[in-house]
Design an enzyme around this catalytic site. Structure first.
Site: not given
Length: 465
Positions: A100, A165, A218
């Site tokens: 994203r 991540s 993350d």
């Protein structure tokens, strides 16, 4: 579905011979124990076993703060936000096959407008040359940024917070070397390289006026997001496709930092990379199913703790146990389960759907089974399928709880601590959170640990740096 998940499907076929052997053993005269009971015992963890795990967990944490350890304890070179941050910020959240790009407005202690856009990474990019992967990501960032009507005006390149991540050895707030790919990524020429430099180089090649200003993962993003509005949050956890944790540590308690690199009395968030706990060591007990899944994974012998608690592997465990019990004629006789076993679109949500059914005849379980191609089932079959899911999720939640409690005990905040948790398993599974809370109280009866869902932390957190 990423390549690692597809690879795990092959386990179910390769395991057939072993499954039959195990099944025949339990069906021998005088052998009363069913395969279901066998796995219930093999997957169980007693209070004493969890306490022993925590002792070893603490030892690995301490070792990791000083040097090599199965828990890497990677410095993030950032502390918690002040709660006064304000403005419109841009971030990139890369942690799987979907990533994203996000625009987040901060208003000094609370969040304003949140605008995300999701992009898909193809399998060819995941496995192709690293430069192609980062060029694609850079172009997506440019497309998103140019479409934003409400954005900050910068005299130079727009600063980007980068949530990456994957296991990274971070050396500063805006640099970090990829230790190893996980989650099905194998793109060459990235491991051992600074991922910030790779992305910034792609921005320059494509003449895109954006530059990475901060790098986090993350888990750190989850802690940052919750602590922005609640200063009592000192631990962040991911329980989704993968799993990891981070927490706040004093600089003086991190011996591997160079002298003068970080003030001794200043807080720094430590990215634990706890998924590798017990790699090459015997801190955890592994069933024959666990050993098989690890053997057939793309990272054999690695991330062995993560393989017990993360969504990517939960469904593989359930499928493998169902196959064994089916081969041993203990489950779904007369039904064809081959479609289910080979369907790589079935995810850990299968466990959530099955375990949420509280009806007397398990009618929802029946519907779920039909959806995955198992059209014929008895109440006994449906009960057994639910029990299999419970066996797998109960162990995962108890191990997650023990690890969380171990981190909170390490920082001396058993009396009051908020743990921010994000991830599909924690968010959607009907009993995972309750099992974690129950297990923490079992281990530390007087503790006051709050497990709080912190959504979108992986994207929003990078905007706070």
């Amino acid at each position: 579905m990423n390549p690692e998940q597809k690879r795990l499907i092959t386990i179910l076929g390769i395991a057939a011979g072993a499954a039959l052997a195990v099944g025949l053993y339990f069906l021998l005269p005088g052998k009363k124990k069913s395969l279901l009971q066998h796995y219930k015992e093999a997957f169980s963890y007693s209070k004493d076993e969890l306490q022993t795990m925590i002792t070893n967990f603490h030892a690995e944490m301490k070792a990791g703060l000083a040097g090599p350890s199965t828990i890497k304890m990677i410095p993030s070179y950032t502390g918690k936000p002040t709660g006064k941050e304000a403005g419109i910020f841009l971030s990139l959240d890369l942690g799987g096959t979907n990533f994203r790009v996000i625009s987040q407005e901060l208003k000094g202690g609370f969040f304003g407008e949140f605008k995300p856009k999701k992009y898909l990474i193809s399998e060819s990019l995941m496995q192709g040359h690293g430069e192609e992967l980062f060029n694609f990501i850079a172009k997506c960032v440019q497309e998103f940024y140019q479409q934003q009507e409400k954005r900050a005006n910068y005299s130079g390149d727009a600063p980007l917070g980068f949530t990456f991540s994957f296991p990274v050895q971070q050396s500063s707030i805006n640099s970090g070397t990829l230790i190893q790919w996980t989650k099905g990524f194998t793109a060459p020429h990235v491991e051992g390289e600074d991922v910030v430099k790779l992305l910034n180089d792609s921005f320059k090649r494509e003449n895109i006026h954006v530059e990475v200003a901060a790098l986090i993962n993350d888990t750190v993003g989850t802690l940052l997001t919750k602590s922005y509005t609640d200063p009592d949050c000192d631990v962040g956890v991911i329980l989704g496709t993968g799993s990891n944790a981070c927490y706040v540590e004093k600089g003086g308690n991190i011996p591997k930092l160079k002298s003068g690199e970080w003030p001794a009395d200043k807080d720094m968030i430590i990215n634990m990379e706890w998924g590798a706990f017990s790699d090459d060591k015997d801190f955890l007990k592994f069933s024959d199913i666990d050993i098989l899944i690890d053997k057939m994974s793309v990272n054999k012998g690695k991330q062995r703790f993560e393989k017990l608690i993360s969504g990517m592997y939960l469904i593989a465990m359930v499928k493998a146990i169902m196959k064994e019990t089916w081969e041993a004629k203990e489950l779904l006789q007369g039904a064809d389960i081959s479609k289910f076993l080979n369907d790589n679109t079935v995810s850990s949500s299968f466990l959530s759907d099955v375990e949420s059914d509280k009806s007397a005849n398990l009618s929802h379980v029946e519907s779920v089974l039909k959806e995955v191609g198992i059209v014929k089932s008895t109440l006994a079959d449906r009960t057994a399928v639910k029990q299999i899911c419970q066996i797998v999720s109960e162990r995962g939640a108890r191990l997650s709880a023990a690890a969380v409690a171990g981190v909170v005990e390490h920082i001396g905040k058993l009396n009051k601590c908020i743990v921010a948790i994000d991830g599909s398993v924690f968010k959607h599974h009907p009993t995972w959170r309750h099992t974690m809370e129950r297990t923490i109280k079992e281990l530390y009866p007087t503790s006051n640990i709050s497990l709080v869902l912190s959504e979108d932390g992986s994207g929003i957190g990078a905007c706070l740096l």
